[in-house]
Design an enzyme around this catalytic site. Sequence first.
Site, short mmCIF file in Angstrom:
data_model
loop_
_atom_site.label_atom_id
_atom_site.label_comp_id
_atom_site.label_asym_id
_atom_site.label_seq_id
_atom_site.Cartn_x
_atom_site.Cartn_y
_atom_site.Cartn_z
CB SER A 1 -0.96 -0.03 1.19
OG SER A 1 -1.88 1.03 1.16
CG ASP B 1 -3.06 3.70 -1.53
OD1 ASP B 1 -3.71 3.65 -2.59
OD2 ASP B 1 -3.25 2.91 -0.59
CG ASP C 1 -6.37 0.24 -0.99
OD1 ASP C 1 -5.60 1.22 -0.87
OD2 ASP C 1 -6.40 -0.70 -0.17
#
Length: 452
Positions: free
Chosen positions: A99, A243, A247
């Site tokens: 992430s 990011d 998401d």
Amino acid sequence: MGLRFGTDGMRGLANAELTPELALALGRAASRVLGVDASHARVAVGSDTRRSGPLLFGALSSGIAAEGLDVIDLGVVPTPAVALRAQRDNIVGAMISASHNPFQDNGIKFFAPGGLKLPDAVEAMIELELDALLGGRADPHVRIGADVGRVTSEPSFLDVYVTHVVEALEGRRLDGLRVVLDTGNGATAVAGPHVFRALGAEVIVLNDAPDGTNINADCGSTHPEGLRAAVVAHGAQMGFAFDGDADRMLAVDASGTLVDGDQILAMLAVDRRERGRLAGDTVVVTVMTNLGFRLAMADHGVVVVDTAVGDRYVLEAMLAGGFVLGGEQSGHVINADVATTGDGTLSAALVADLVVRSGRSLAEHAAVMERLPQVLRNVKGVDRSGLAGAEELWAEVRAVESELSGRGRVLLRPSGTEALVRVMVEAPTADLAASAAARLCETVERVLGPAV
């Protein structure tokens, strides 16, 4: 076993903590728990742009194939594309990404058939099987010959995902809109610009040249400074920062002012309610959501449901209540009537659509809520296990809340992974929030004492 599942998969330093050996064993363990002994069941696997992605893909897919399941390599795609693949064919999905973490880290998270993140109980089952495999206690059955899984590539699914996001606007377009996208050298470097150009927008793209080491590096949703400047410099109506696995998303209005996840949720919730498309007139958020959001929702007749921090807990509450909108301050926004997980590219398209449909600026929509100053402090090295029973500490919390007289909020919670307690204070002014937070941090240190 060192690594465990956190709120968003299993993460660690690639090739040191999250090793190929661990990824292979995790692939086998997840296949045993999620594959239900289905011969040549399928697992769709995607990755972000980190250098360690191919390394971990090779190991993870080897573990999956060793258990007789077939691997579909989606290539570099946003996390929600993996969830979409799992949803459409009712198969397992896996995403290799850390992430917003720096490129040295990586992670692995799974989606159940149907595209939903795994509940805690299922992750615990995978961890037990993983421990057994690493400890030599697992079922030694070995698949051979035609029972071994296959690995095939499906790069074209990225186009399917782009079409899915475009269709979420139900035929509406973004013609005449100038937008800046900061893809963070991450997973939406291709998909994000394709979506907005397909919708007719004029697109300026930043940080869309991933080299394996520059993901999230001074760019994207964790560093939106460059986006803020670019929106103003290009005279764009808005900008979006993503990011690493796309998401989540943060927005920037035409003046370069940041619009966070709370504000994005607020404007989408009000718009949905006005159009009769907000199930139960309810939005689901976490305990970290700003008090200003809650006050704004009350003014607009929207019910707010709280959950623990983590977008999967938000989704669990949404599914339980039949709600369609929820998310986090960090920019995870879930539109459950369109997607099964947070989707930054989709959320950006929906925000842009709202601006174009309404004829009002992003700044006007963001003003639906007034964000109260919020101070978050981590008190490190304390015995967090004693937090629940620390009556003197909770008495001080009540005293601070009483002084705020309903114009602020206090939240104390232990970290799930570190010896620290998180102190959050919201108040009418930044100075008041800071002084109250400092007072509570001192009390935490004095009452809880050092970690044992």
